[in-house]
Design a protein around this motif. Structure first.
Motif, PDB file in Angstrom:
ATOM      1  N   UNK A  44      34.422  27.589  43.962  1.00 52.69           N
ATOM      2  CA  UNK A  44      33.552  26.611  44.790  1.00 52.69           C
ATOM      3  C   UNK A  44      31.925  27.317  44.760  1.00 52.69           C
ATOM      4  N   UNK A  45      31.173  26.925  45.439  1.00 52.75           N
ATOM      5  CA  UNK A  45      29.854  27.253  45.144  1.00 52.75           C
ATOM      6  C   UNK A  45      29.489  28.463  46.134  1.00 52.75           C
ATOM      7  N   UNK A  46      30.145  29.100  46.655  1.00 47.96           N
ATOM      8  CA  UNK A  46      30.256  30.286  47.448  1.00 47.96           C
ATOM      9  C   UNK A  46      29.366  31.489  47.026  1.00 47.96           C
ATOM     10  N   UNK A  47      28.333  32.015  47.441  1.00 50.22           N
ATOM     11  CA  UNK A  47      27.878  33.444  47.177  1.00 50.22           C
ATOM     12  C   UNK A  47      28.416  34.221  48.343  1.00 50.22           C
ATOM     13  N   UNK A  48      28.589  33.761  49.469  1.00 47.35           N
ATOM     14  CA  UNK A  48      29.543  34.465  50.678  1.00 47.35           C
ATOM     15  C   UNK A  48      30.802  33.762  51.055  1.00 47.35           C
ATOM     16  N   UNK A  49      31.893  34.043  50.466  1.00 50.51           N
ATOM     17  CA  UNK A  49      33.082  33.369  50.686  1.00 50.51           C
ATOM     18  C   UNK A  49      33.567  33.509  52.260  1.00 50.51           C
ATOM     19  N   UNK A  50      33.521  32.362  52.729  1.00 54.32           N
ATOM     20  CA  UNK A  50      33.995  32.252  54.069  1.00 54.32           C
ATOM     21  C   UNK A  50      35.672  32.891  54.329  1.00 54.32           C
ATOM     22  N   UNK A  51      35.959  33.516  55.589  1.00 50.45           N
ATOM     23  CA  UNK A  51      37.403  33.486  55.479  1.00 50.45           C
ATOM     24  C   UNK A  51      38.117  32.515  55.501  1.00 50.45           C
ATOM     25  N   UNK A  83      29.762  40.622  46.132  1.00 48.38           N
ATOM     26  CA  UNK A  83      30.809  40.522  45.056  1.00 48.38           C
ATOM     27  C   UNK A  83      32.054  41.167  45.305  1.00 48.38           C
ATOM     28  N   UNK A  84      31.886  42.499  45.540  1.00 50.40           N
ATOM     29  CA  UNK A  84      33.081  43.212  46.147  1.00 50.40           C
ATOM     30  C   UNK A  84      33.993  42.705  47.298  1.00 50.40           C
ATOM     31  N   UNK A  85      33.223  42.189  48.108  1.00 55.28           N
ATOM     32  CA  UNK A  85      33.816  41.463  49.521  1.00 55.28           C
ATOM     33  C   UNK A  85      34.596  40.343  49.030  1.00 55.28           C
ATOM     34  N   UNK A  86      34.194  39.512  48.180  1.00 59.51           N
ATOM     35  CA  UNK A  86      34.643  38.520  47.748  1.00 59.51           C
ATOM     36  C   UNK A  86      35.889  38.477  47.106  1.00 59.51           C
TER      37      UNK A  86
END
Length: 368
Positions: A44-51, A83-86
């Motif tokens: 998707x277009x996420x740069x911050x991936x929601x849970x 990036x690492x979190x995603x």
């Protein structure tokens, strides 16, 4: 039968590389799981991936076996941390290791840009012109060590297209080919692969059977290389197969009526993928498609029909990046349902799916 095929067989049948025999599929593995491993999508277009992102649920339910990251998924404010979190979030949702993939050739094809704090890269054309393998290794290590650090385990590189056409709008003009000489292409590709392996990152050679002579961009429509393709475009694959350095191969959406008289794009061609790649070149590993939503496929074949054709042609992992303008977003669940229905109707055999699953799992056994 193509007139070139007997010649191909004579020249290439000496290939000595054999993939290790795949393990037998366990009876406990369901068809749904096997199909899911064949699907690789964007997140998707996420740069911050929601849970609660949909892709997390798709991974947990086994509907997807891999993801691909784009620059739009890099957070401009906290690029490295996010990036690492995603990637950690995606991996933790999977019961089977995921292909975490990216197009990181260097130069123009580069998602992890210096402006986000990542190392500088060089395009293949510049490295090929210098023709210094130590320099190529240096920049390959910049890339591969970065991918490894963040948990990216598949790179759609090196590009082993031979720059037959210097005016090629999508390969040579963008500096994506190392050279017009297949031996130079193979030497630099070999170094890139070796460095990635040292960093535990798988590589995917592209674009089989050769995009270097095209006059058109397959992102925009059909690229017919029937009048321009040369036998030399296969030679990097042979060199690298002979040296045991091929992790995986990506198909091209190009048409070549000398290799397939039905004029099907290579991605959908049993003749090119099964007869030539697996038969003549004796390649037994994983075949990735280029993005199935590129216009060469999406504008000329129905979405569902192209999936059936690709699987029956012999591909193992299909990319649905949801990143090409003018295409409807497709979810892993939708794609999974399409494949499941074809299997139920007998238009794709369970054995065909099982063969891909076995190859995929053999490749994934190399992930660390």
């Amino acid at each position: 039968m193509s007139k070139i095929f007997p010649f191909l067989f004579l020249v290439l049948s000496t290939t000595s590389v054999h993939a290790q025999q795949v393990a037998e599929t366990e009876d406990s593995v369901s068809l749904d799981v096997m199909i899911g491993q064949m699907i690789l999508t964007g997140i998707g277009d996420f740069s911050y991936l929601p849970d609660d992102a949909e892709i997390i649920d798709d991974i947990k339910s086994g509907k997807v076996g891999g993801i691909i990251l784009f620059e739009k998924n890099i957070n401009s404010e906290r690029p490295k941390i996010q990036l690492k979190r995603t990637i950690d979030s995606l991996k933790s949702a999977a019961s089977i290791p995921l292909f975490i993939s990216i197009d990181e050739e260097g130069g123009r094809v580069n998602r992890l840009k210096p402006k986000y704090g990542f190392p500088i890269t060089k395009q293949a054309g510049e490295l090929g012109a210098m023709n210094n393998l130590d320099t190529t290794a240096f920049y390959a290590n910049n890339t591969a060590s970065t991918l490894s650090e963040y948990g990216i385990n598949v790179n759609y590189a090196p590009d082993v297209d031979v720059a037959i056409n210097p005016d090629n709008p999508v390969i040579a003009k963008l500096g994506r080919s190392y050279s017009g000489d297949p031996k130079i292409v193979a030497r630099h590709a070999q170094k890139v692969i070796d460095v990635h392996r040292e960093n535990n990152v798988l590589t995917v050679l592209k674009h089989f059977p050769g995009h270097g002579s095209s006059e058109n961009d397959s992102h925009l429509g059909v690229a017919d290389v029937s009048d321009t393709w040369q036998f030399a475009e296969l030679m990097p694959y042979k060199y690298l197969l002979d040296s045991g350095r091929v992790d995986a191969i990506m198909t091209a959406h190009i048409v070549n009526e000398h290799l397939d008289t039905d004029k099907l794009p290579a991605t959908l061609s049993p003749y090119i993928l099964t007869n030539i790649l697996r038969g003549v070149l004796n390649y037994q590993g994983v075949v990735f498609t280029d993005d199935m939503q590129m216009h060469a496929i999406s504008k000329n074949f129905g979405f569902e029909e192209s999936i059936k054709m690709a699987i029956n042609a012999g591909v193992d992992v299909m990319l649905f990046c949801n990143n090409v303008p003018g295409n409807e977003r497709r979810t892993p669940s939708q794609i999974h349902d399409i494949i499941s229905n074809y299997v139920a109707q007998g238009e794709i055999s369970e054995d065909r799916v099982r063969a891909s699953y076995n190859r995929i799992m053999q490749l994934k056994s190399k992930l660390k």
